[in-house]
Design a protein around this motif. Structure first.
Motif, PDB file in Angstrom:
ATOM      1  N   GLY A  39     -12.402  -0.983  -6.724  1.00 37.74           N
ATOM      2  CA  GLY A  39     -11.201  -1.575  -7.351  1.00 37.74           C
ATOM      3  C   GLY A  39     -11.334  -2.955  -7.701  1.00 37.74           C
ATOM      4  O   GLY A  39     -10.284  -3.500  -8.511  1.00 37.74           O
ATOM      5  N   GLY A  40     -12.135  -3.862  -7.420  1.00 36.49           N
ATOM      6  CA  GLY A  40     -12.259  -5.282  -7.754  1.00 36.49           C
ATOM      7  C   GLY A  40     -10.984  -5.934  -7.304  1.00 36.49           C
ATOM      8  O   GLY A  40     -10.586  -5.816  -6.252  1.00 36.49           O
ATOM      9  N   ALA A  41     -10.473  -6.718  -8.090  1.00 34.33           N
ATOM     10  CA  ALA A  41      -9.324  -7.349  -8.113  1.00 34.33           C
ATOM     11  C   ALA A  41      -8.114  -6.714  -8.072  1.00 34.33           C
ATOM     12  O   ALA A  41      -6.995  -7.313  -7.957  1.00 34.33           O
ATOM     13  N   VAL A  42      -8.200  -5.271  -8.256  1.00 32.88           N
ATOM     14  CA  VAL A  42      -7.206  -4.434  -8.462  1.00 32.88           C
ATOM     15  C   VAL A  42      -6.964  -3.469  -7.154  1.00 32.88           C
ATOM     16  O   VAL A  42      -7.488  -2.434  -7.347  1.00 32.88           O
ATOM     17  N   ARG A  43      -6.328  -3.994  -6.401  1.00 33.11           N
ATOM     18  CA  ARG A  43      -6.043  -3.197  -5.128  1.00 33.11           C
ATOM     19  C   ARG A  43      -4.700  -3.638  -4.542  1.00 33.11           C
ATOM     20  O   ARG A  43      -4.141  -4.571  -4.699  1.00 33.11           O
ATOM     21  N   SER A  44      -4.138  -2.568  -3.851  1.00 34.95           N
ATOM     22  CA  SER A  44      -2.986  -2.658  -3.007  1.00 34.95           C
ATOM     23  C   SER A  44      -3.068  -2.493  -1.535  1.00 34.95           C
ATOM     24  O   SER A  44      -4.111  -1.941  -1.122  1.00 34.95           O
ATOM     25  N   ASP A  45      -1.983  -2.856  -1.004  1.00 35.09           N
ATOM     26  CA  ASP A  45      -2.236  -2.940   0.508  1.00 35.09           C
ATOM     27  C   ASP A  45      -0.766  -2.772   1.240  1.00 35.09           C
ATOM     28  O   ASP A  45       0.117  -3.116   0.482  1.00 35.09           O
ATOM     29  N   ARG A  46      -0.692  -2.300   2.331  1.00 32.77           N
ATOM     30  CA  ARG A  46       0.639  -2.175   3.176  1.00 32.77           C
ATOM     31  C   ARG A  46       0.301  -2.969   4.306  1.00 32.77           C
ATOM     32  O   ARG A  46       1.241  -2.820   5.185  1.00 32.77           O
ATOM     33  N   GLY A  47      -0.613  -4.277   4.368  1.00 32.71           N
ATOM     34  CA  GLY A  47      -0.737  -5.134   5.453  1.00 32.71           C
ATOM     35  C   GLY A  47       0.480  -5.782   5.974  1.00 32.71           C
ATOM     36  O   GLY A  47       0.482  -6.172   6.952  1.00 32.71           O
ATOM     37  N   LEU A  48       1.380  -6.056   4.767  1.00 33.29           N
ATOM     38  CA  LEU A  48       2.450  -7.051   5.412  1.00 33.29           C
ATOM     39  C   LEU A  48       3.442  -6.265   6.040  1.00 33.29           C
ATOM     40  O   LEU A  48       3.919  -6.684   7.065  1.00 33.29           O
ATOM     41  N   ARG A  49       3.769  -5.128   5.493  1.00 26.38           N
ATOM     42  CA  ARG A  49       4.890  -4.121   6.111  1.00 26.38           C
ATOM     43  C   ARG A  49       4.429  -2.786   5.676  1.00 26.38           C
ATOM     44  O   ARG A  49       4.093  -2.632   4.454  1.00 26.38           O
ATOM     45  N   PRO A  50       4.556  -1.965   6.519  1.00 23.40           N
ATOM     46  CA  PRO A  50       4.151  -0.415   6.050  1.00 23.40           C
ATOM     47  C   PRO A  50       5.019   0.105   4.815  1.00 23.40           C
ATOM     48  O   PRO A  50       4.640   0.796   4.130  1.00 23.40           O
ATOM     49  N   GLU A  51       6.208  -0.438   4.963  1.00 25.40           N
ATOM     50  CA  GLU A  51       7.054   0.158   3.642  1.00 25.40           C
ATOM     51  C   GLU A  51       6.858  -0.426   2.270  1.00 25.40           C
ATOM     52  O   GLU A  51       7.438   0.025   1.234  1.00 25.40           O
ATOM     53  N   TYR A  52       6.046  -1.612   2.393  1.00 23.52           N
ATOM     54  CA  TYR A  52       5.949  -2.351   1.239  1.00 23.52           C
ATOM     55  C   TYR A  52       4.579  -2.290   0.679  1.00 23.52           C
ATOM     56  O   TYR A  52       3.577  -2.825   1.425  1.00 23.52           O
ATOM     57  N   VAL A  53       4.318  -2.193  -0.647  1.00 23.76           N
ATOM     58  CA  VAL A  53       3.104  -2.160  -1.028  1.00 23.76           C
ATOM     59  C   VAL A  53       2.976  -3.075  -2.052  1.00 23.76           C
ATOM     60  O   VAL A  53       3.733  -3.553  -2.815  1.00 23.76           O
ATOM     61  N   HIS A  54       1.771  -4.076  -1.748  1.00 24.40           N
ATOM     62  CA  HIS A  54       1.676  -5.372  -2.670  1.00 24.40           C
ATOM     63  C   HIS A  54       0.272  -5.408  -3.076  1.00 24.40           C
ATOM     64  O   HIS A  54      -0.447  -4.853  -2.489  1.00 24.40           O
ATOM     65  N   ASP A  55       0.239  -6.176  -4.060  1.00 23.10           N
ATOM     66  CA  ASP A  55      -1.166  -6.521  -4.917  1.00 23.10           C
ATOM     67  C   ASP A  55      -1.809  -7.318  -3.802  1.00 23.10           C
ATOM     68  O   ASP A  55      -1.370  -8.125  -3.322  1.00 23.10           O
ATOM     69  N   LEU A  56      -3.273  -7.221  -3.609  1.00 22.93           N
ATOM     70  CA  LEU A  56      -3.889  -7.998  -2.993  1.00 22.93           C
ATOM     71  C   LEU A  56      -4.542  -9.262  -3.909  1.00 22.93           C
ATOM     72  O   LEU A  56      -4.609 -10.343  -3.230  1.00 22.93           O
ATOM     73  N   PHE A  57      -4.821  -9.020  -5.010  1.00 23.89           N
ATOM     74  CA  PHE A  57      -5.249  -9.942  -5.687  1.00 23.89           C
ATOM     75  C   PHE A  57      -4.514 -10.166  -6.952  1.00 23.89           C
ATOM     76  O   PHE A  57      -3.456 -10.761  -6.904  1.00 23.89           O
ATOM     77  N   SER A  58      -5.214  -9.605  -8.002  1.00 23.36           N
ATOM     78  CA  SER A  58      -4.318  -9.811  -9.142  1.00 23.36           C
ATOM     79  C   SER A  58      -3.513  -8.563  -9.555  1.00 23.36           C
ATOM     80  O   SER A  58      -3.847  -7.577  -9.101  1.00 23.36           O
ATOM     81  N   ALA A  59      -2.663  -8.657 -10.415  1.00 26.48           N
ATOM     82  CA  ALA A  59      -1.614  -7.406 -10.678  1.00 26.48           C
ATOM     83  C   ALA A  59      -0.998  -7.159 -11.997  1.00 26.48           C
ATOM     84  O   ALA A  59      -0.461  -6.108 -12.354  1.00 26.48           O
ATOM     85  N   PHE A  60      -1.494  -8.040 -12.888  1.00 23.72           N
ATOM     86  CA  PHE A  60      -0.799  -7.809 -14.378  1.00 23.72           C
ATOM     87  C   PHE A  60      -1.972  -7.396 -15.316  1.00 23.72           C
ATOM     88  O   PHE A  60      -2.818  -8.259 -15.733  1.00 23.72           O
ATOM     89  N   TYR A  61      -1.947  -6.196 -15.787  1.00 23.85           N
ATOM     90  CA  TYR A  61      -2.881  -5.584 -16.789  1.00 23.85           C
ATOM     91  C   TYR A  61      -2.152  -4.965 -17.788  1.00 23.85           C
ATOM     92  O   TYR A  61      -2.262  -3.774 -18.076  1.00 23.85           O
ATOM     93  N   PRO A  62      -1.425  -5.779 -18.598  1.00 22.54           N
ATOM     94  CA  PRO A  62      -0.786  -5.225 -19.718  1.00 22.54           C
ATOM     95  C   PRO A  62      -1.676  -4.466 -20.752  1.00 22.54           C
ATOM     96  O   PRO A  62      -1.531  -3.590 -21.599  1.00 22.54           O
TER      97      PRO A  62
END
Length: 108
Positions: A39-62
């Protein structure tokens, strides 16, 4: 192991697209990645809160969403769903104000 036709170094978005295009063309492709997950810089995680998915690195890929190469891979058949944040971009200012761009020109 047979010698591959191509070796792709890095399982980030560009490496994975390149590997898929070559594999679709009939090449035997080996993808090498140093990290535990692709995934490189395009990965998500639930580490902050289980119900919240957030981007670990970059997130804007139009451009990925508009790319004819990405469309040709038909990733939707494998479950890809594009999602869009309500606010496309925000730039906070030091005085507390924040410029926000929305997908809706009226809102912007």
């Amino acid at each position: 192991m047979a010698t591959p036709d191509a070796v792709v170094v890095g399982a980030g978005p560009n490496g994975l697209v390149a590997a898929n295009v070559l594999a679709d063309a009939g090449w035997d492709v080996l993808v090498l990645e140093a990290q535990d997950e692709p995934g490189g810089a395009v990965r998500s995680d639930r580490g902050l809160r289980p119900e919240y998915v957030h981007d670990l690195f970059s997130a804007f890929y139009p451009l990925a969403a508009a790319s004819p190469v990405m469309r040709a891979l038909h990733l939707e058949r494998s479950g890809l769903r594009w999602s869009h944040a309500p606010a496309v971009l925000a730039h906070p200012l030091r005085d507390g104000r924040c410029a926000v761009l929305s997908r809706d020109p009226e809102e912007t």
